[in-house]
Design a protein around this motif. Structure first.
Motif, short mmCIF file in Angstrom:
data_model
loop_
_atom_site.label_atom_id
_atom_site.label_comp_id
_atom_site.label_asym_id
_atom_site.label_seq_id
_atom_site.Cartn_x
_atom_site.Cartn_y
_atom_site.Cartn_z
N SER A 37 -0.15 13.10 -8.53
CA SER A 37 -0.50 12.07 -7.56
C SER A 37 -1.46 11.05 -8.15
N ASP A 38 -1.35 9.83 -7.63
CA ASP A 38 -2.41 8.86 -7.89
C ASP A 38 -3.48 9.07 -6.83
N ALA A 39 -4.57 8.35 -6.91
CA ALA A 39 -5.67 8.53 -5.95
C ALA A 39 -5.30 8.06 -4.55
N ASN A 40 -4.53 6.98 -4.44
CA ASN A 40 -4.25 6.41 -3.13
C ASN A 40 -3.51 7.35 -2.20
N ILE A 41 -2.59 8.11 -2.73
CA ILE A 41 -1.86 9.07 -1.89
C ILE A 41 -2.83 10.08 -1.29
N LEU A 42 -3.72 10.62 -2.10
CA LEU A 42 -4.67 11.62 -1.62
C LEU A 42 -5.66 11.02 -0.63
N ILE A 43 -6.02 9.77 -0.85
CA ILE A 43 -6.92 9.08 0.08
C ILE A 43 -6.20 8.82 1.41
N SER B 203 -4.65 1.38 4.79
CA SER B 203 -3.58 1.86 3.91
C SER B 203 -2.49 0.80 3.83
N ARG B 204 -1.97 0.60 2.64
CA ARG B 204 -0.93 -0.40 2.42
C ARG B 204 0.43 0.27 2.39
N LEU B 205 0.85 0.73 3.53
CA LEU B 205 2.14 1.40 3.64
C LEU B 205 3.20 0.40 4.08
N PRO B 206 4.47 0.70 3.82
CA PRO B 206 5.55 -0.15 4.34
C PRO B 206 5.73 0.16 5.83
N TRP B 207 5.01 -0.58 6.66
CA TRP B 207 4.90 -0.23 8.07
C TRP B 207 6.23 -0.26 8.80
N GLY B 208 7.16 -1.09 8.36
CA GLY B 208 8.50 -1.07 8.94
C GLY B 208 9.19 0.26 8.70
N ASP B 209 9.01 0.80 7.49
CA ASP B 209 9.58 2.11 7.16
C ASP B 209 8.90 3.23 7.93
N VAL B 210 7.60 3.07 8.17
CA VAL B 210 6.87 4.06 8.98
C VAL B 210 7.47 4.11 10.38
N GLU B 211 7.72 2.94 10.97
CA GLU B 211 8.30 2.89 12.31
C GLU B 211 9.69 3.53 12.34
N LYS B 212 10.49 3.28 11.30
CA LYS B 212 11.82 3.89 11.22
C LYS B 212 11.71 5.41 11.14
N LEU B 213 10.78 5.90 10.31
CA LEU B 213 10.59 7.35 10.18
C LEU B 213 10.19 7.96 11.51
N MET C 118 -3.87 10.67 2.66
CA MET C 118 -3.80 11.98 3.34
C MET C 118 -5.14 12.33 3.97
N ALA C 119 -6.23 12.02 3.28
CA ALA C 119 -7.56 12.28 3.83
C ALA C 119 -7.79 11.43 5.07
N HIS C 120 -7.44 10.15 4.99
CA HIS C 120 -7.60 9.26 6.15
C HIS C 120 -6.79 9.76 7.34
N GLY C 121 -5.60 10.28 7.08
CA GLY C 121 -4.74 10.78 8.15
C GLY C 121 -5.05 12.20 8.59
N ASN C 122 -6.16 12.75 8.09
CA ASN C 122 -6.57 14.12 8.41
C ASN C 122 -5.47 15.14 8.08
N LEU C 123 -4.77 14.91 6.98
CA LEU C 123 -3.67 15.79 6.59
C LEU C 123 -3.97 16.60 5.34
N THR C 124 -5.15 16.45 4.77
CA THR C 124 -5.46 17.13 3.52
C THR C 124 -5.22 18.63 3.59
N PRO C 125 -5.76 19.33 4.59
CA PRO C 125 -5.54 20.79 4.60
C PRO C 125 -4.06 21.17 4.70
N VAL C 126 -3.30 20.35 5.41
CA VAL C 126 -1.90 20.68 5.66
C VAL C 126 -1.04 20.46 4.42
N ILE C 127 -1.29 19.39 3.67
CA ILE C 127 -0.39 19.10 2.54
C ILE C 127 -0.43 20.21 1.49
N PHE C 128 -1.56 20.88 1.37
CA PHE C 128 -1.67 21.93 0.37
C PHE C 128 -0.99 23.23 0.80
N ARG C 129 -0.44 23.24 2.01
CA ARG C 129 0.38 24.37 2.45
C ARG C 129 1.86 24.12 2.17
#
Length: 165
Positions: A6-12, A145-155, A14-25
């Motif tokens: 991973s690069d740093a941004n992905i982990l950041i 976060s600089r996510l592709p927000w259109g793709d987020v909405e589709k997901l 996940m931390a912002h989204g409060n998903l850090t504990p979950v991703i490591f499962r």
């Protein structure tokens, strides 16, 4: 267990989204290059080590590869290139959302995934619900976060339909 670099941004993200504990499962091993951890994560995100993040060293050949990547693709940072070099060294996927790094990685033949892929994996594994994914994305948006927000909405729309069936 599949290794993901991973690069740093992905982990950041996940931390912002409060998903850090979950991703490591997830059934993956997450790692970053040692230099990236020391310079970009240690100060504010050292808890990632306790969560399960691995720190890996670049071998001499990969250090040279990092240098050649910097010359070939000037937009990503040295830290980004070190993550790509480590993914190439370990022959495993790279996690990044940074467009310039994704382009470089694909040109180098690396498999690339990002934040949306991780969240979809969490949804597929039933580790989070669609409502939690939406909440996480909302926080990521607020935090810049600089996510592709259109793709987020589709997901999210796909999972909303899936949950109605």
């Amino acid at each position: 267990m599949l290794l993901l670099i991973s690069d740093a941004n992905i982990l950041i993200d996940m931390a912002h989204g409060n998903l850090t504990p979950v991703i490591f499962r997830l059934p993956y091993e997450f790692a970053v290059p040692d230099i990236l951890f020391e310079l970009e994560l240690r100060e504010r995100h050292s808890h990632l080590l306790e969560a399960g993040l691995k720190v890996k060293n670049l071998n001499a050949e990969s250090v040279k590869k990092t240098e050649s990547l910097i010359l070939q693709y000037p937009r990503p940072s040295m830290m980004d290139h070190s993550a790509l070099a480590l993914a190439l060294q370990e022959q495993c996927p790279l996690l990044t959302g940074y467009k310039a790094l994704r382009i470089a990685a694909k040109k180098e033949g690396a498999e690339v995934h990002g934040t949306l892929w991780i969240i979809e994996e969490l949804l597929n594994q039933k580790m989070i619900q669609q409502s939690q994914a939406k909440g996480s994305f909302d926080v990521m948006r607020v935090k810049g976060s600089r996510l592709p927000w259109g793709d987020v909405e589709k997901l999210l729309g796909k999972w909303e339909l899936f949950n109605k069936e």
